[in-house]
Design a protein around this motif. Structure first.
Motif, PDB file in Angstrom:
ATOM      1  N   PHE A 379       0.803  -1.230   0.000  1.00  0.00           N
ATOM      2  CA  PHE A 379       0.000   0.000   0.000  1.00  0.00           C
ATOM      3  C   PHE A 379       0.827   1.265   0.000  1.00  0.00           C
ATOM      4  CE2 PHE A 379       0.605   0.772   4.495  1.00  0.00           C
ATOM      5  CZ  PHE A 379       0.832  -0.487   5.010  1.00  0.00           C
ATOM      6  N   HIS A 380       0.084   2.377  -0.180  1.00  0.00           N
ATOM      7  CA  HIS A 380       0.672   3.718  -0.191  1.00  0.00           C
ATOM      8  C   HIS A 380       0.763   4.180   1.262  1.00  0.00           C
ATOM      9  CE1 HIS A 380      -0.519   3.152  -4.272  1.00  0.00           C
ATOM     10  NE2 HIS A 380      -1.794   3.351  -4.033  1.00  0.00           N
ATOM     11  N   ALA A 381       1.925   3.978   1.899  1.00  0.00           N
ATOM     12  CA  ALA A 381       2.017   4.210   3.337  1.00  0.00           C
ATOM     13  C   ALA A 381       2.011   5.688   3.689  1.00  0.00           C
ATOM     14  CB  ALA A 381       3.283   3.563   3.880  1.00  0.00           C
ATOM     15  N   GLY A 382       2.555   6.519   2.819  1.00  0.00           N
ATOM     16  CA  GLY A 382       2.662   7.940   3.140  1.00  0.00           C
ATOM     17  C   GLY A 382       1.308   8.558   3.409  1.00  0.00           C
ATOM     18  N   ASP A 383       0.287   8.107   2.697  1.00  0.00           N
ATOM     19  CA  ASP A 383      -1.039   8.666   2.920  1.00  0.00           C
ATOM     20  C   ASP A 383      -1.985   7.674   3.592  1.00  0.00           C
ATOM     21  OD1 ASP A 383      -1.588   7.023   0.727  1.00  0.00           O
ATOM     22  OD2 ASP A 383      -1.302   8.667  -0.688  1.00  0.00           O
TER      23      ASP A 383
END
Lengths: 477, 374
Positions: A379-383
């Motif tokens: 997944f897109h961890a930053g968001d």
């Protein structure tokens, strides 16, 4: 998953309706042959299928308006479709609907690099927007992983995201205006190539309304100058918890990467077996990409390296050239294919506050164990936009239902952690009946009141987004 | 005067209202009350509820003073990226802006040209509509497409659909340093063109404005880590120099740079001066042609690379007529009552758009309790 019973009065009028549609848009733009219609029976949520009454493929806004006007007069539901890549069933037809496909409206209408916008027809693919402006040094920022195929109209309907949202935002942040046809055939222009539209920001509520408020036929999109260069690093950790803490610390330090991607052990193992990207042996892996000049990239990576060092990484691997950069992304980009090799899977899309990453991952692992199913996370961890992939065997009776139940439990966990059901895929039919997990009856009622204004008879994509029970009275009125 | 202490009291006040109310945050932007309308203040709904620096999110009750929000963020090296402008000097107001008021006005300053408006950073909200119904929408995560985006619909709505009680915002790191380059002597057309070149460069210019006074000054701002700002400043300077290449480019650093943009965002140039103040939203490339058509004696200022033109004109001048050949619209920000009566604060919308707006107002505020908003 329940869908409303098709309206027999509409089914019985098929021949007449097709006739009138042909008169409006021409024989070549109407498909009513049962075999040909099957191509439109589902989108990328292939577990659910239903051929529509017929398919219309208009080529102009005027033709879209004529079709909608007719369907409005005849009270026939319409399901709009871009490229049919929705993962939530946003373009799933009903047997009594006219499926309105935008695929033939795929022209670039205007490129203005001085004022930094493009105007395109809604059937144009996402990637084609960037292709149209890249020679001039620009790009269109939202980059859903289906970008080669997905249409801008669908992106607007779903407020699509992608991997680079941390820095550049999602569709709503890059959409300046639309030309849209209301269900009664009225054409409206919302926004345009200026910063403010004035008055209520109707464009804001249209973006992400899943094709329920109008059919977008043109979009004005902001284009951005491409960064001088970009480079990824791979950081491997001995636990999800440590990787999660590192994400939080990077953001806190004032470095703003364009992407921070996260993969857990089951996902790393599957990708490694599939793509041989050379990922290290570890529990969790981050891919962090930064942009700028070579010196600026070095500076940011030095900062990231020192933050990561505090979390005792198993490995910190910086790409020294384009080939190494491609290898770092290789595993991540083949994640979905790799999982597909192992088994069928459901891809979830819950989003959580970044601070809850490790707790939610632990919760998912417990739920998966209890359900007796395997879950891999990428997944897109930053968001905080998670994509748990639940593996199941579609040929084994009851497995899909079991996987769906686990998926629902995982999404409940995301909401309880302060997050939401869907970060970028949309509610569609897939998460429709979970809306009450996140919203009160009053919250849902307020959203449905907006549809009442744009589409008083609830004819546009009516059986989506809201729980069928909540929308029933409006749909049959 | 009503001053509810919490959301439930606010909801009750709206439910039981029998005549239009004049809802106010800090009173720094809202239009003046209509005759006899009772004031409803949100100042009692204050306090930062949550700030997670590692997730770049802030949740605050609507009545929280903007200064308090800014201070909480600054303590962790963060800021509101959309740079809400302080218009008190321009509008002749005092008082304290609230975060709810900022969002309801979508108040966004010079940084918008790169970093987006308040609405772009709004993640969620709680609202009480004209019927006193409490509505929650969005959340506190950066990616959220669950249901309709009512939160962004409320940004810039001026409270026409309801009263915000809580907002959740994406915040960003405060850059280590900033530099503003000021180039003197460009014509409006040359300034617009220089700003366009800078904004089309990969150097992430976060401010692009032009003030025609003193022979014309064009401002470009670069922010970030010190080494990066030094590098980018050099490259932007080359763009600004253009040709012919006389070089009168001043570098304005750090705090002095911040002051330049606070004044530009707050339109300090027009503060205390007589006349009507207009805000023209235009395609940046049209800005130079537009200012050339302004009536004699009009003053103007360009922000957002030319996408925003502020104009100060004699009372009663109809700038919408001047703007007509161009795409865009004109809003009165401060004007004589006679101008407002003759022209209206906002440009009339196309009939279909006006009908949708009226339809939404009828759904969220059927009794017209918020009719005076905006």
């Amino acid at each position: 998953m329940e869908m409303p019973r098709p309206d027999d009065r509409i089914l019985s009028r098929k021949v007449d309706l097709v006739d009138r549609l042909v008169r409006l848009v021409g024989r070549g733009a109407v498909i009513d042959d049962p075999a040909a219609i099957r191509a439109y029976e589902c989108d990328a949520l292939t577990a659910y299928r239903c051929p529509p009454l017929c398919v219309v493929l208009p080529e102009t806004t005027e033709a879209v308006a004529a079709v909608l006007h007719l369907c409005h007069e005849e009270r026939v539901p319409v399901v709009p479709r871009g490229s049919g890549t929705s993962l939530s069933g946003g373009a799933l037809p009903t047997a009594d609907c006219v499926l309105l496909g935008l695929a033939r409206m795929n022209r670039v209408l205007e490129i203005d690099t001085v004022n930094r916008f493009v105007r395109v027809e809604a059937g144009l693919t996402n990637l084609a927007v960037t292709r149209a402006v890249e020679e001039a040094g620009f790009f269109y920022a939202p980059d859903p992983s289906s970008q080669l195929a997905c249409a801008i109209g669908g992106n607007v309907a779903m407020n699509s995201g992608g991997a680079h949202c941390l820095k550049y935002g999602v569709t709503t942040n890059n959409l300046m205006g639309v030309r849209m046809v209301l269900m009664d055939g009225t054409v409206v222009d919302l926004g345009g190539p200026v910063f403010d539209a004035g008055g209520l920001d109707l464009l804001a509520v249209v973006c992400g309304s899943e094709g329920q408020l109008g059919v977008v036929t043109e979009a004005t999109l902001r284009i951005l100058p491409r960064a001088e260069d970009a480079r990824p690093v791979l950081i491997a950790f001995s636990s999800n918890e440590v990787a999660g803490a590192c994400v939080s610390d990077i953001i806190r330090a004032g470095v703003l990467p364009v992407a921070i991607e996260f993969m857990d052990r089951p996902c790393i193992a599957a990708c490694e077996a599939f793509a041989q990207a050379g990922y290290p042996e570890c529990e969790a892996l981050l891919i962090v990409e930064v942009e700028g000049s070579p010196a600026e990239i070095d500076d940011q990576l030095t900062r990231i390296r020192s933050i990561a060092a505090r979390h005792d990484p198993v490995e910190f691997r910086a790409a020294r050239d384009a080939d190494e950069a491609a290898r770092i992304w290789l595993g991540r980009k083949s994640a979905f294919g790799a999982m597909g090799q192992i088994n069928d899977y459901l891809c979830l899309d819950g989003t959580i506050p970044v601070s809850e990453l490790s707790a939610v991952l632990a919760g998912i692992s417990t739920l998966a164990k209890d359900a007796g199913l395997q879950v891999a996370n990428v997944f897109h961890a930053g968001d905080g936009n998670m994509h748990p992939l639940i593996l199941y065997d579609a040929n084994s009776p009851g497995e899909l239902e079991k996987a769906e139940r686990l998926g629902a439990d995982i999404l409940r966990l995301c909401v309880a952690a302060g997050g939401c059901l869907t970060g970028e895929h949309g509610v569609g039919v897939e998460k429709r009946d979970l809306m009450e997990v996140q919203f009160s009856a009053e919250d849902i009622e307020a959203q449905m009141r907006v549809k009442d204004v744009f589409d008083p008879h609830w004819l546009l994509n009516p059986a989506k987004v809201f729980p069928l029970g909540a929308s029933r009275a409006r749909r049959i009125a | 005067m009503l001053r509810p202490a919490d959301e439930a009291e606010l909801a009750e006040a709206l439910r039981s209202a029998s005549a239009p109310l004049h809802v106010r945050g800090g009173g720094t932007r809202a239009s003046p009350a209509r005759d006899g309308a009772e004031a409803l203040l949100t100042a009692g709904l204050g306090g930062v509820v949550l700030h997670e620096p590692g997730a770049m999110t802030l949740v605050a009750r609507a009545g929280t003073p903007l200064d308090e929000v800014t201070a909480v963020l600054a303590a962790e090296g963060q800021r509101l990226p959309f740079e809400p402008p302080d218009l008190r000097g321009l509008l002749g107001r005092d008082g304290v802006s609230t975060i709810g008021g900022v969002v309801a006005a979508n108040a966004s300053g010079p940084a918008r040209v790169r970093l987006g408006a308040a609405r772009d950073h709004l993640l969620g909200m709680r609202l009480v509509d004209g019927e006193g119904r409490v509505i929650r929408n969005g959340g506190r995560v950066m990616k959220n497409v669950t249901g309709y985006d009512l939160a962004r619909l409320m940004a810039g709505s001026q409270g026409r659909l309801g009263v915000l009680t809580e907002v959740s915002l994406r915040v960003m790191p405060r850059p280590e340093t900033e530099v503003t380059l000021c180039r003197r002597g460009l014509s409006p057309a040359a300034a617009v063109s220089a700003m366009a070149r800078a904004l089309a460069s990969p150097f992430e210019v976060t401010g692009a404005a032009h003030d025609p006074r003193d022979g014309g000054r064009t401002f470009l701002r670069i922010e970030g880590f010190a080494a990066s700002v030094a590098y980018r400043t050099g490259l932007i300077e080359a763009i600004l120099r253009g040709d012919p290449a006389p070089s009168d480019i001043e570098r304005i650093e750090a705090a002095a740079s911040s002051r330049v943009w606070a004044d530009l965002g707050g339109v300090a140039a027009f503060a205390g001066r007589e006349g009507d103040v207009w805000r023209l939203s235009v395609v940046p490339g049209d800005a130079a042609g537009l200012v050339a058509r302004l009536p004699d004696g009009a003053c103007w200022l360009m922000d957002w690379g030319g996408g925003l033109v502020w104009a100060l004109c004699a009372e009663g001048t109809d700038l919408r007529a001047v703007l007509r050949p161009y795409t865009g619209h004109a809003t009165l920000v401060r004007a004589a009552l006679s101008t407002i009566a003759a022209l209206g604060m906002e440009e009339p919308r196309a009939p279909a758009v006006a009908a949708l707006t009226a339809g939404l107002r009828a759904k969220f505020d059927p009794r017209g309790i918020l009719a005076g908003a905006g």
